[in-house]
Scaffold this motif. Structure first.
Motif: not given
Lengths: 245, 245
Positions: A20-21, A23, A56-58, A60-64, A89, A106-107, A109, B94, B96
């Motif tokens: 999950v990434t 852009d 990449f989304v790490l 422990r973090e949200s996409a935002g 988003q 990919s999410v 923004y 998303s 976590p």
DNA sequence: GCAAAAGTGTTCTAGTTACACCCATGC
DNA sequence: GCATGGGTGTAACTAGAACACTTTTGC
């Protein structure tokens, strides 16, 4: 989300993993042209092509949060500035073959920023640059599509929100604000009507007392305004229909 | 998407795996109330709670394909019918911690359907049911939030698209169409003005020659209409502002 | 003075709102 | 008849479009 129908004792690793990434389609207005922040790819696939910044989304973090982190890294802006930017988003792109290497969802923004100094390289190797929209050959992956969706979205957003001030420096003239609309929409707007419309919307802009600035070198100095507290634009400021620039 | 900054010889399994799912907020109008399609969870977490239908995105399908597949499974509708429905990506959730079991990123979709027969159980154990919005205690996960976002989105969509016909059977009266707006918006609309507005928009509805139907048991039989080819609604049909039902 | 850009005023019209009113049907 | 919902007419209001005009600056 796991639905009620998900297998009971499921295994985290039972499925082919999805990456999950995020852009980012980050826009600014410079010299009356719409610019987008791009990075040059150093490796295949699409080596040498321009791409939207992202990563990449790490775990422990949200996409935002990932989007803001990446934006800070790419632009070199301080965390406080990035935290105050309008990041929205756009949508999620999930075609199975959008990345030939593996399954990447990919999410995307979108952000609008005032004209910034050229971004420093950030922590990453590839240099991020502002390029006028349309001035490149081809974007990597499905980024052309993402960028087109982002353009359409911000164009629509300008109609019914006060977001155009995000493109402007802290203090700006109504002519500069109008140029934002004209640049994003690719149209011309009636100056007197635009002025009235903006001033008639409470909280869109607020005057900076006594301040004025020359804009084109000639002409009457224009009064300066700051962004107001309003976010919605009621009634909306609709873009003219069949009207070319 | 992999950015140019992604590690070079990366390993598909190097990261904690993300599961990618779809959640569906499917609405219909029944008896003048807005209903949403829900499933009852049979297992923890949230055993016994209602949840939005949904499920995993399979390795070789896009999120949109997964959404249509799940919708067909939950409603028991034929593939052709499901293929013709308006399904729209809402946004991606998303956080976590939104699922306590593992990292799940969910792409939410919204659909508007006419009043359907109660869904058959489908291939899955849990029964899907239409429930009036607000008639349940609490939804599982962050589905309350997703549902609220979906409601807001469809309310806004009705303003500037011809989508309201998606809530109606193939042939409908203008009163039924008006009730869709009133139900979704929670307002009342002026009947004569609504009629004129709809008929003045080319392609919104087209008359069914000579057909008429009694609606409330009493009153003059109403003329029947079919959905027209238009998708956009210019100028928009704005919901009244501070006006309760 | 002239060009250029800001700012003000005025007219015209499309679109909406808020009604009053008539029509057809079941009870 | 009368209640109910469909359908028509119309006057008042509002926001926007178009355009003429004045003001202030640099050259």
């Amino acid at each position: 989300m796991m639905s009620a129908q998900a297998p009971e004792g499921y295994d985290k690793y039972a499925f082919e993993p999805f990456a999950v990434t995020v852009d980012l389609a980050v826009f600014t207005v410079r010299d009356g042209r719409l610019h987008v922040l791009l990075v040059e790819r150093g490796q295949d696939p699409y080596a040498g092509a321009w791409a939207l910044p992202g990563g990449f989304v790490l775990p422990r973090e949200s996409a935002g949060q990932a989007a803001r982190r990446e934006l800070a890294e790419e632009t070199g802006l301080s965390d406080e500035v990035v935290a105050s930017l309008h990041l929205e988003q756009l949508r999620t792109y999930s075609d199975p073959d959008r990345d030939p290497r593996m399954r990447v969802v990919s999410v995307a923004y979108t952000a609008l920023v005032p004209d910034l100094p050229e971004p420093r390289g950030g922590g990453d190797a590839a240099q991020a640059r502002w390029l006028p929209v349309g001035s490149y050959d081809r974007l990597a992956f499905d980024h052309e599509r993402i960028l087109a969706d982002a353009r359409e979205r911000i164009g629509a957003k300008l109609e019914y929100t006060c977001l155009a001030t995000s493109f402007c420096p802290p203090e700006f003239t109504l002519g500069e604000l109008r140029q934002v609309y004209e640049t994003v929409w690719g149209t011309t707007l009636d100056r007197p009507n635009f002025r009235r419309k903006v001033l008639a919307t409470p909280g869109f802009v607020e005057p900076v007392a006594g301040a004025a600035r020359l804009t084109g070198g000639r002409g009457k100095p224009a009064a300066l305004y700051r962004a107001g507290g309003a976010t919605a634009l009621h009634p909306p400021l609709l873009r003219p229909e069949g009207k070319p620039s």
